[in-house]
Design an enzyme around this catalytic site. Sequence first.
Site, mmCIF file in Angstrom:
data_model
loop_
_atom_site.group_PDB
_atom_site.id
_atom_site.type_symbol
_atom_site.label_atom_id
_atom_site.label_comp_id
_atom_site.label_asym_id
_atom_site.label_seq_id
_atom_site.Cartn_x
_atom_site.Cartn_y
_atom_site.Cartn_z
ATOM 1 N N CYS A 224 57.942 95.658 25.466
ATOM 2 C CA CYS A 224 57.684 95.758 24.031
ATOM 3 C C CYS A 224 58.814 96.441 23.282
ATOM 4 O O CYS A 224 58.983 96.236 22.078
ATOM 5 C CB CYS A 224 56.374 96.499 23.792
ATOM 6 S SG CYS A 224 56.314 98.139 24.546
ATOM 7 N N GLY B 89 49.590 94.814 23.558
ATOM 8 C CA GLY B 89 49.672 93.358 23.593
ATOM 9 C C GLY B 89 50.192 92.811 22.288
ATOM 10 O O GLY B 89 50.979 93.467 21.593
ATOM 11 N N GLU C 99 49.537 99.311 20.543
ATOM 12 C CA GLU C 99 50.971 99.230 20.834
ATOM 13 C C GLU C 99 51.325 97.755 20.930
ATOM 14 O O GLU C 99 50.951 97.083 21.881
ATOM 15 C CB GLU C 99 51.312 99.943 22.146
ATOM 16 C CG GLU C 99 52.803 100.018 22.404
ATOM 17 C CD GLU C 99 53.142 100.095 23.870
ATOM 18 O OE1 GLU C 99 53.925 99.237 24.320
ATOM 19 O OE2 GLU C 99 52.638 100.994 24.557
#
Length: 478
Positions: A245, A185, A207
């Site tokens: 991401c 997140g 992460e």
Amino acid sequence: MEGYENNNIELEIKELRQTYNSGKTKDESWRRTQLKNLLTLLVEKENEIYSALVQDLGKHPTESYRDEIGPLIKSVNYALNGLKKWMSGKKVITGRFAASRVSFKRTFSTRATRIRLSLEAMIGAIAAGNVVVLKPSELAPASSSALVKLIHSYLDTKAVKVIEGGPTVCEQLLQHKWDKILFTGGSAVARIVMTAAAKNLTPVALELGGKCPAVVDSLSSSWAQKTAVKRILSAKFGTCAGQACIAIDYILVEKKFSATLVELLKAGMLSMFGETAKGSDNIARIINKKHFSRLKNLLNEPLVQNCIVHGGSLDEDNLFIEPTLILDPPIKAGIMTEEIFGPLLPIITLEKIEDSVEFINSLPRALALYAFTNNEGLKKKISSGTSSGCIIFNDAIIQYAADSIPFGGVGESGFGRYHGKFSFDMFSHEKAIVRRGFLLDFWFRYPPWNDNKLLLFRHVYRFDYLGILLVILGLKRS
């Protein structure tokens, strides 16, 4: 499911603890069975997964298979093939290492995406013999519900549990003691997670993403240019509309090549998404109205609006944002200080492509750095002169599909690494086991001390066997 009662969570955790203490998850047979069941789930329930991803993100089934189901099937098979070897110990000269379980593994996500994010780490946790709690993101409700239904139908519910809910449920879960937490997140929530974990000295893997740059050199070959552009567009707009991401966040390019690059990107977007991208099912939608508004605000800054060279149309009712190119927006604008996480692509021009190293180093370290170049000198400068979770030359995002290399960030983009054997290692403890007998003992280990023993130690720690022998024989004295 924000109202998930705290006492229910207590009961779920109690059952997990009992399961772990029973020792059943230690057995290779249990681990292998769970992994095979997960494989069956992915094959038999492929259409349900597609449906959930369409509801949450409007993802095309082909994109979903490429990015979610296919890689997960590959990861499960990789774990099944390597499990026996991963579980075996390693002998060293003075003893051996054995992989032991870390027991209570907790993974949760506030990311808009995806089913793979939830299950990838869980593969390693199960392979390592842990009991698991998975808290999927409430931002993707259809995917979250699908995970509850499918995992609880196919896996051992006394050892693997999916708990739905929002921030309140997260807070309740964080009040408990875990042996490992993996969080995916943003950095704001990550700080909350780490603060809660610190109370129990729980190790955490994060992460977090960040602003992943793509350095684009002045490629001389038209084939190389077109190939690079296809890979850039796929890694930005063709992967969950940039809601990933490791999606490319911005491009760095020399001024003299920028006009060529913009035209190549426009042509590539036309080829991939058609003249009217809004009507295409080849690009995903924004996860919800909150994130749509966030992206809208980034785009609507007056000085950013003036820099749009392609796209920019918005359809809030359908949560659609047209793939947008923004040439040289202000460096201090929100679009260049925040992780974009959407289909907006700033292009920053530089006098020299070598200046990209200084630019990248002026921002927090990213989860991934991409560079499209055939210049070996530039590759070396980027490799040695920057810090990021990984560097990929002449492609993008493919590192996420590789089981043989670790995936993880550095600094503000996170820490800890997983995928393949690295997931197993992250959720294991490599325990040292040393065995000795009683026959041989070294008298100089023990008091009373004297100069002769000190001399022996000097030779021992230098592995000077001749010196040791001379001291023992009395042929050498201090």
